[in-house]
Design a protein around this motif. Structure first.
Motif, mmCIF file in Angstrom:
data_model
loop_
_atom_site.group_PDB
_atom_site.id
_atom_site.type_symbol
_atom_site.label_atom_id
_atom_site.label_comp_id
_atom_site.label_asym_id
_atom_site.label_seq_id
_atom_site.Cartn_x
_atom_site.Cartn_y
_atom_site.Cartn_z
ATOM 1 N N SER A 40 -8.099 -0.835 -4.602
ATOM 2 C CA SER A 40 -6.975 -1.671 -5.024
ATOM 3 C C SER A 40 -6.143 -0.833 -5.988
ATOM 4 O O SER A 40 -6.617 0.189 -6.502
ATOM 5 N N PRO A 41 -4.895 -1.214 -6.254
ATOM 6 C CA PRO A 41 -4.088 -0.429 -7.188
ATOM 7 C C PRO A 41 -4.750 -0.353 -8.561
ATOM 8 O O PRO A 41 -5.300 -1.343 -9.050
ATOM 9 N N GLY A 42 -4.703 0.819 -9.160
ATOM 10 C CA GLY A 42 -5.322 0.965 -10.467
ATOM 11 C C GLY A 42 -5.149 2.349 -11.020
ATOM 12 O O GLY A 42 -4.453 3.190 -10.453
ATOM 13 N N PHE A 43 -5.807 2.581 -12.157
ATOM 14 C CA PHE A 43 -5.728 3.897 -12.769
ATOM 15 C C PHE A 43 -6.954 4.146 -13.617
ATOM 16 O O PHE A 43 -7.734 3.234 -13.930
ATOM 17 N N ALA A 44 -7.144 5.407 -13.968
ATOM 18 C CA ALA A 44 -8.308 5.829 -14.741
ATOM 19 C C ALA A 44 -7.885 6.961 -15.673
ATOM 20 O O ALA A 44 -6.830 7.579 -15.496
ATOM 21 N N MET A 45 -8.727 7.227 -16.662
ATOM 22 C CA MET A 45 -8.528 8.357 -17.561
ATOM 23 C C MET A 45 -9.759 9.244 -17.517
ATOM 24 O O MET A 45 -10.888 8.746 -17.502
ATOM 25 N N SER A 46 -9.549 10.553 -17.498
ATOM 26 C CA SER A 46 -10.663 11.497 -17.566
ATOM 27 C C SER A 46 -10.621 12.277 -18.864
ATOM 28 O O SER A 46 -9.561 12.766 -19.282
ATOM 29 N N LEU A 47 -11.768 12.364 -19.516
ATOM 30 C CA LEU A 47 -11.996 13.279 -20.627
ATOM 31 C C LEU A 47 -12.965 14.335 -20.127
ATOM 32 O O LEU A 47 -13.865 14.033 -19.344
ATOM 33 N N ARG A 48 -12.814 15.557 -20.595
ATOM 34 C CA ARG A 48 -13.608 16.643 -20.038
ATOM 35 C C ARG A 48 -14.144 17.541 -21.140
ATOM 36 O O ARG A 48 -13.575 17.668 -22.214
ATOM 37 N N PHE A 82 -4.945 9.090 -14.019
ATOM 38 C CA PHE A 82 -4.880 9.162 -12.560
ATOM 39 C C PHE A 82 -4.539 7.770 -12.033
ATOM 40 O O PHE A 82 -5.209 6.802 -12.400
ATOM 41 N N PHE A 83 -3.525 7.671 -11.168
ATOM 42 C CA PHE A 83 -3.093 6.394 -10.605
ATOM 43 C C PHE A 83 -3.134 6.464 -9.081
ATOM 44 O O PHE A 83 -2.915 7.531 -8.489
ATOM 45 N N GLY A 84 -3.351 5.301 -8.447
ATOM 46 C CA GLY A 84 -3.314 5.255 -6.995
ATOM 47 C C GLY A 84 -3.163 3.844 -6.476
ATOM 48 O O GLY A 84 -3.466 2.874 -7.175
ATOM 49 N N GLY A 85 -2.661 3.741 -5.236
ATOM 50 C CA GLY A 85 -2.512 2.447 -4.579
ATOM 51 C C GLY A 85 -3.633 2.191 -3.592
ATOM 52 O O GLY A 85 -4.443 3.076 -3.291
ATOM 53 N N THR A 86 -3.687 1.005 -3.066
ATOM 54 C CA THR A 86 -4.744 0.612 -2.132
ATOM 55 C C THR A 86 -4.861 1.607 -0.973
ATOM 56 O O THR A 86 -3.868 1.948 -0.332
ATOM 57 N N PRO A 145 0.837 -1.203 0.000
ATOM 58 C CA PRO A 145 0.000 0.000 0.000
ATOM 59 C C PRO A 145 0.874 1.255 0.000
ATOM 60 O O PRO A 145 1.923 1.293 0.630
ATOM 61 N N THR A 146 0.458 2.261 -0.725
ATOM 62 C CA THR A 146 1.175 3.530 -0.743
ATOM 63 C C THR A 146 0.185 4.661 -0.911
ATOM 64 O O THR A 146 -0.854 4.502 -1.571
ATOM 65 N N LYS A 147 0.481 5.793 -0.314
ATOM 66 C CA LYS A 147 -0.370 6.967 -0.438
ATOM 67 C C LYS A 147 -0.068 7.758 -1.710
ATOM 68 O O LYS A 147 -0.812 8.672 -2.063
ATOM 69 N N TYR A 148 1.023 7.417 -2.377
ATOM 70 C CA TYR A 148 1.404 8.182 -3.557
ATOM 71 C C TYR A 148 0.429 7.961 -4.706
ATOM 72 O O TYR A 148 0.084 6.821 -5.039
ATOM 73 N N ARG A 149 0.031 9.072 -5.308
ATOM 74 C CA ARG A 149 -0.878 9.054 -6.455
ATOM 75 C C ARG A 149 -0.281 9.887 -7.591
ATOM 76 O O ARG A 149 0.568 10.748 -7.372
ATOM 77 N N ILE A 150 -0.754 9.600 -8.795
ATOM 78 C CA ILE A 150 -0.490 10.462 -9.950
ATOM 79 C C ILE A 150 -1.822 11.049 -10.367
ATOM 80 O O ILE A 150 -2.827 10.332 -10.452
ATOM 81 N N PHE A 151 -1.857 12.361 -10.611
ATOM 82 C CA PHE A 151 -3.087 12.928 -11.163
ATOM 83 C C PHE A 151 -2.744 13.969 -12.220
ATOM 84 O O PHE A 151 -1.646 14.535 -12.238
ATOM 85 N N LEU A 152 -3.687 14.160 -13.123
ATOM 86 C CA LEU A 152 -3.526 15.123 -14.217
ATOM 87 C C LEU A 152 -2.268 14.841 -15.034
ATOM 88 O O LEU A 152 -1.503 15.739 -15.377
ATOM 89 N N TRP A 153 -2.063 13.556 -15.389
ATOM 90 C CA TRP A 153 -0.914 13.168 -16.203
ATOM 91 C C TRP A 153 -1.370 13.108 -17.654
ATOM 92 O O TRP A 153 -2.182 12.271 -18.023
ATOM 93 N N ASN A 154 -0.885 14.026 -18.468
ATOM 94 C CA ASN A 154 -1.360 14.178 -19.848
ATOM 95 C C ASN A 154 -0.708 13.126 -20.743
ATOM 96 O O ASN A 154 0.481 13.195 -21.048
ATOM 97 N N ILE A 155 -1.506 12.154 -21.172
ATOM 98 C CA ILE A 155 -0.944 11.055 -21.951
ATOM 99 C C ILE A 155 -0.541 11.486 -23.358
ATOM 100 O O ILE A 155 0.334 10.872 -23.968
ATOM 101 N N LEU A 156 -1.190 12.513 -23.912
ATOM 102 C CA LEU A 156 -0.802 12.991 -25.236
ATOM 103 C C LEU A 156 0.607 13.568 -25.207
ATOM 104 O O LEU A 156 1.400 13.387 -26.128
ATOM 105 N N LYS A 157 0.916 14.264 -24.150
ATOM 106 C CA LYS A 157 2.220 14.896 -24.012
ATOM 107 C C LYS A 157 3.311 13.874 -23.736
ATOM 108 O O LYS A 157 4.423 13.959 -24.283
ATOM 109 N N GLU A 158 3.028 12.884 -22.889
ATOM 110 C CA GLU A 158 4.048 11.960 -22.430
ATOM 111 C C GLU A 158 4.200 10.722 -23.313
ATOM 112 O O GLU A 158 5.308 10.328 -23.657
#
Length: 286
Positions: free
Chosen positions: A226-234, A129-133, A91-104
């Motif tokens: 659980s560990p995972g990730f999502a994508m947001s379109l706006r 957006f990524f996160g751990g349990t 488990p970790t509190k570290y998250r990724i948010f607002l990571w632009n996949i087009l740029k990276e």
């Protein structure tokens, strides 16, 4: 808190979405909408590790706001491969948010398409957006009050939403887009935060392939089960009042808050947190 289950549909057409959810500004989960995307079968943590493992990514945790923090300033950085290994081992509190996949990672653009919901999606801003349990985001709403389509991949997530009409019960921090950071919305202490007994909102769980529509300006709290990730379109806010608030947030509020942090330091942050409590209790108990 009075939380209703967010309505669910298997799939949905544009007219039905506009009539039943966008125009009345109600959330909905669409369960079977992206099976024809390559991402539906390809996107998991191992795949992202393979295509983006060498990229250094910004990480955020659940520490409280400090006056020294810049706007969206990361708390740590790590290679994506090391971060995903961490997600999968402990488990970790570290998250990724607002990571632009087009740029990276431009090649990821080939794995999905922009759905026609009857709204003009901002095609330059697909964010991951990524996160751990047990990691989570503070209850907040987005600075641009956008309409958000949140596509879940790999993992399970708890989502709690409130409309702006519930602001008076939420211990909203002034000159900010968050509620008081000490509130655990997954398990609130009603003795400490009594106004939350009166708030009405929505709750759901998202799993791989499911899409959550979050209406304009809705507060949202996301907790990773659980560990995972999502994508947001706006899509940009269509309500003129919300559009006006978004412009104020971007061009006035954000800069005013930064100025006050530089002038008053931690006293400014502490004052805002105190005001979140006193203003809420004054509004509902006086």
């Amino acid at each position: 808190m009075n939380l209703k289950d967010i309505p669910r549909v298997k799939t949905i057409g544009k007219e039905e979405f506009l009539k039943n959810y966008f125009r009345p500004q109600k959330p909905v989960v669409i369960e079977n909408f992206i099976e024809d995307w390559p991402a539906y079968n390809k996107w998991n943590l191992d795949y992202i590790r393979n295509v983006a493992g060498n990229i250094t990514v910004p990480l955020y945790d659940d520490r409280h706001v400090d006056h020294k923090d810049g706007f969206n300033q990361p708390h740590a950085k790590m290679k994506m491969a090391d971060y995903i290994d961490l997600l999968k081992t402990e488990p970790t509190k570290y998250r990724i948010f607002l990571w632009n996949i087009l740029k990276e990672i431009p090649q990821l653009q080939e794995d999905f398409s922009y759905p026609d919901f009857g709204l003009r999606l901002m095609k330059g801003l697909p964010m991951l957006f990524f996160g751990g349990t047990d990691s989570y985001t503070f209850m907040h709403y987005d600075i641009d009050l956008a309409n958000i389509f949140h596509f879940q991949f790999d993992g399970k997530k708890e989502c709690i939403l409130f409309s702006q009409s519930e602001n008076r019960y939420l211990y909203k921090v002034p000159h900010a887009l968050i509620t008081h950071e000490s509130i655990d919305f997954s398990n609130p202490d009603f003795e400490k935060w009594p106004a939350l007994k009166k708030v009405n909102g929505y709750k759901t769980h998202l799993e791989h392939g499911q899409v959550l529509y979050i209406p304009e300006g809705y507060w949202h709290h996301m907790k990773y089960m659980s560990p995972g990730f999502a994508m947001s379109l706006r899509a940009i806010a269509r309500n003129p009042i919300n559009l006006g608030k978004a412009l104020y947030n971007v061009f006035v509020m954000r800069h005013f808050d930064s100025l006050m942090r530089s002038l008053k330091g931690q006293r400014w942050i502490d004052w805002k947190n105190e005001q979140a409590i006193s203003r809420t209790h004054k509004a509902i108990f006086n």
